[in-house]
Design a protein around this motif. Structure first.
Motif: not given
Length: 256
Positions: A75-83, A110-124
């Protein structure tokens, strides 16, 4: 109920966790299903209910998606979206520009990455998953040769916004220098509400600030997700040595 929570914590503590990058359409859908469970179902956001049970938008196909999987249950229990900066240049913007005017940061793009939608399953949510995600994030920054990490972090408005005010007041020492300030398109009325007696700082915000991130101004109001959103900027040069070791970023990588 208490017994089931304890059981979930024990399972999470014993879980074998594996970090990877989503590489197939099905893995992306797994990510979107987890985000829907956490952001929509758990928070009870009836206005965002969808029949497909997926949290998705136009940025997903352009982004990379870190995933943490429980190798026993798969099961996928955590995720992070990166641009990455390269992908953002092709799209013409980053997600945070839905909420903020980032024109003062144009020289960093030009030197900047974006992180978002950080998400962790409640049990983890014991800490192991977020540490894996941050180690993956550090590796991503190295690979993309980015010197700055940006993104929004949300504070729930379930209490009417009083905790958001208290949090904002408590983190004033982390404000960015004026040249890095951004402006929310829809400002949250941070100066019109009384603060809660004790701020409850969300773990993601706490993690960013401990790592050396700056708060780049007043929060935006996101009525869809019922949150006050802070725009955060983390120069890798600010990354505290202790946290650099945790996330797998050495001094050479920070200076590169």
């Amino acid at each position: 109920m208490q017994h089931s929570i304890v059981q979930a914590e024990v399972r999470a503590a014993k879980a074998k966790l594996v970090l990877s990058m989503a590489s197939t359409p099905e893995e992306l859908r797994e990510v979107q299903r987890l985000r829907y469970k956490v952001f929509i179902e758990t928070m009870g956001l009836s206005s965002l209910v969808r029949e497909d049970g997926l949290d998705s938008d136009e940025f997903d196909e352009h982004c990379d998606h870190l995933i943490v999987r429980d190798s026993d249950t798969l099961k996928v229990v955590g995720t992070y979206r990166l641009l990455s900066a390269t992908r953002a240049r092709k799209i013409g913007r980053v997600y945070s520009e839905n909420e903020f005017d980032l024109s003062r940061l144009n020289n960093l793009r030009g030197r900047m990455a974006e992180a978002g939608r950080a998400c962790i399953h409640p049990d983890y949510r014991g800490g192991s998953v977020i540490m894996l995600l941050w180690s993956g994030l550090a590796e991503y920054m190295r690979r993309e040769r980015c010197d700055y990490l940006v993104g929004c972090a949300s504070i729930s408005l379930a209490d009417g916004g009083h905790n958001a005010v208290a949090v904002y007041q408590s983190i004033s020492q982390h404000m960015a220098p004026s040249e890095y300030r951004v402006t929310p398109h829809l400002p949250f009325p941070i100066h019109q509400l009384e603060a809660a007696q004790k701020p409850q700082i969300p773990p993601l915000v706490k993690g960013y600030l401990r790592s050396g991130a700056w708060v780049c101004g007043d929060p935006a109001w996101d009525p869809d997700f019922e949150s006050a959103d802070l725009f955060l900027l983390l120069p890798l040069a600010n990354l505290d040595t202790r946290y650099a070791r945790h996330y797998g970023v050495g001094p050479d990588a920070i200076a590169a």
